[in-house]
Write an enzyme that holds these catalytic residues in place. Sequence first.
Site, PDB file in Angstrom:
ATOM      1  N   LYS A 104     -21.781  21.409   6.210  1.00 50.70           N
ATOM      2  CA  LYS A 104     -22.301  20.271   6.965  1.00 50.70           C
ATOM      3  C   LYS A 104     -22.797  19.169   6.031  1.00 50.70           C
ATOM      4  CE  LYS A 104     -26.924  22.309   7.430  1.00 50.70           C
ATOM      5  NZ  LYS A 104     -28.113  22.459   8.303  1.00 50.70           N
ATOM      6  N   CYS A 128     -22.398  23.868  21.850  1.00 46.69           N
ATOM      7  CA  CYS A 128     -20.998  23.952  21.421  1.00 46.69           C
ATOM      8  C   CYS A 128     -20.142  24.973  22.175  1.00 46.69           C
ATOM      9  CB  CYS A 128     -20.901  24.165  19.920  1.00 46.69           C
ATOM     10  SG  CYS A 128     -22.295  24.939  19.139  1.00 46.69           S
ATOM     11  N   ASP A 152     -25.654  15.844  21.282  1.00 41.73           N
ATOM     12  CA  ASP A 152     -24.490  16.494  20.677  1.00 41.73           C
ATOM     13  C   ASP A 152     -23.216  15.691  20.885  1.00 41.73           C
ATOM     14  OD1 ASP A 152     -24.261  18.837  19.178  1.00 41.73           O
ATOM     15  OD2 ASP A 152     -25.051  20.035  20.818  1.00 41.73           O
ATOM     16  N   ARG A 204     -34.704  27.179  22.138  1.00 45.84           N
ATOM     17  CA  ARG A 204     -34.697  28.050  20.969  1.00 45.84           C
ATOM     18  C   ARG A 204     -36.089  28.649  20.787  1.00 45.84           C
ATOM     19  NH1 ARG A 204     -31.389  24.174  16.649  1.00 45.84           N
ATOM     20  NH2 ARG A 204     -29.550  23.870  17.971  1.00 45.84           N
ATOM     21  N   GLN A 216     -30.563  17.716  22.842  1.00 46.21           N
ATOM     22  CA  GLN A 216     -29.757  17.507  21.641  1.00 46.21           C
ATOM     23  C   GLN A 216     -28.648  16.498  21.965  1.00 46.21           C
ATOM     24  OE1 GLN A 216     -27.832  21.037  19.939  1.00 46.21           O
ATOM     25  NE2 GLN A 216     -28.754  20.473  17.992  1.00 46.21           N
ATOM     26  N   HIS A 243     -18.857  16.836  20.175  1.00 46.73           N
ATOM     27  CA  HIS A 243     -17.861  17.724  19.577  1.00 46.73           C
ATOM     28  C   HIS A 243     -16.538  16.975  19.544  1.00 46.73           C
ATOM     29  CE1 HIS A 243     -20.916  20.521  21.348  1.00 46.73           C
ATOM     30  NE2 HIS A 243     -20.904  20.886  20.084  1.00 46.73           N
ATOM     31  N   HIS A 296     -18.976  19.292  14.858  1.00 48.14           N
ATOM     32  CA  HIS A 296     -20.226  19.231  15.606  1.00 48.14           C
ATOM     33  C   HIS A 296     -21.050  18.120  14.952  1.00 48.14           C
ATOM     34  CE1 HIS A 296     -19.718  23.605  16.877  1.00 48.14           C
ATOM     35  NE2 HIS A 296     -18.983  23.551  15.790  1.00 48.14           N
TER      36      HIS A 296
END
Length: 588
Positions: free
Chosen positions: A415, A285, A334, A314, A332, A336, A461
């Site tokens: 979320k 992000c 992702d 991570r 990921q 946005h 997100h």
Amino acid sequence: MKVIYNDGTVGECPKEEELHVIRHTAAHIMAQAIKRLYPNADFAYGPATEHGFYYDVDLGDTKLSDEDLGRIEKEMQKICKENLPIKSFILSREEAKKLMEERQEKYKLEHIDDLPEDAVISFYQQGEYIDMCVGPHLTYTKALKAFKITQQSGAYWKGDKNNKMLTRINGIAFASKDDLEAHLKLMEEAAKRDHRKIGREMELFMTSDYGPGFPFFLDRGLIVKNALIDYWRELHRREGYIEVSTPMILDRELWETSGHWDHYRDNMYTTKIDDNDFAIKPMNCPGGMLVYKSRPHSYRELPIRCGELGVVHRHELKGALHGLFRVRCFTQDDAHIFMTKEQIPSEIKGVVRLIDEVYKKFGFKYHVELSTRPEDSMGSDEDWEEATNGLRQALDEMGLEYAVNEGDGAFYGPKIDFHLEDSIGRTWQCGTIQLDFQLPQNFQAEYIDENSQPQRPIMIHRVVFGSIERFLGILIEHYAGKFPVWLAPVQVKVLPVSDKTLEYATEVYKAMTAAGIRCVLDDRNEKIGYKIREAQQVERVPYMLVLGAREAADHTVTVRNRDTGESETMSLEAFVEKTVRENKERIF
């Protein structure tokens, strides 16, 4: 079911809490059994969990074997037969410390020190065993009827890697032996579907001690991964997303601005470049924010839907690593979405519909949770309330049932989580939609409204697969490795009965590959029965073409179906057309 509460009263347990009480009591009975067999054992935490119970124990230098776990289980059965009454009592903080000092329970003493000065502490006792606990518990040990110790592992005291490593002993417990037996059968089926085992058999991926938590994709596994990515890209182009790619390593200042340096630092890998601190991205992000800010935006452009298949890293504890499910590096999927406040409900609905389409495509049922503000969060109460209400409104307007998961939101916003159910009833949290007022504020992102005034966009997100690696692991277990044709690394295997039909088999193989079908020609000097078993049971190939003299003469193929085991003879052209269509249309 009768239970005893920590004030000494006995009452009827609510139905929805029965399993928790049974498992919590099982943890205490297991601890008593351990103490009898290992008098020097020192106990830390022993809670009930969603799937069973465990106790973290300091056994000194003692290492437990599978036989030792069996001995502990037998001692638990003995304690249950003794039918010891379970009683509760309450002590002041000082009295509790004195009792734990007398019993040499150093971890319990440390836990007491973490409690408020005026804390009143409850205990439970069965026979000679006493444990500090809030309860409630069963009233007699004989009421625990169905349990089993399942495994042991390592766990740091208080989950802190700087503390001592304890032995975590896990078990399961149920209200009846029938429920326990059903669960054991489920575990047996889950073991057969273990994606690590199937991944080795099908040569999909590997791991190495040179990179714990960093999976290696082999050629066949990469085919499946790329098929998922191709599907993802096709859907997102259709839904009006653009795709970007942001750097993997970025300056510390960016992570300070985003809030990750303060709230996520322990999970990040860092390095120095030109004497400056940099971090390998744990999330995409902040890079996405820089893309948005790279040029001015008008309200006419919004919403901007920006996707990224970003590789993130991570830090996970070594003991928590597990195949493709828990890794340190993953892709990921992702996206946005930058939008106005008025666009929140419609954009949330659009993402929900997209996630619903994907999960139904793979045959998953799912349930939804709305996760609210956690303790460690950033932003104003007003922003959090507005963001949470925006998610709630979208779910309500779509008529979706959902549970509220208090305090489990991201540090920057609430979320929606999607928990999918696989073919044997297990649930997995995959898709998520997070509404964020904070990151656009931190980065001072803007768009120009219809009055030529600067305004702050709102950000979503969201992920669909979550982690492509983890989603692939889930699919392996969901299908037991038997992928549909469009995902299968090898879609067709050509099996000549003998060398006499090898020429025709080669012709069939070339026709398959020319049509874009992933095909392998097995020309080994092996018996046809062996070739079929290997292709069907180990490699899990959807279609096997068994080619003998008759097929060569008639220019046909005898197609053996992996899932039914049945065979059908058809023209080569008809089979090619059928397989191409299944692949193109992603038919299950």
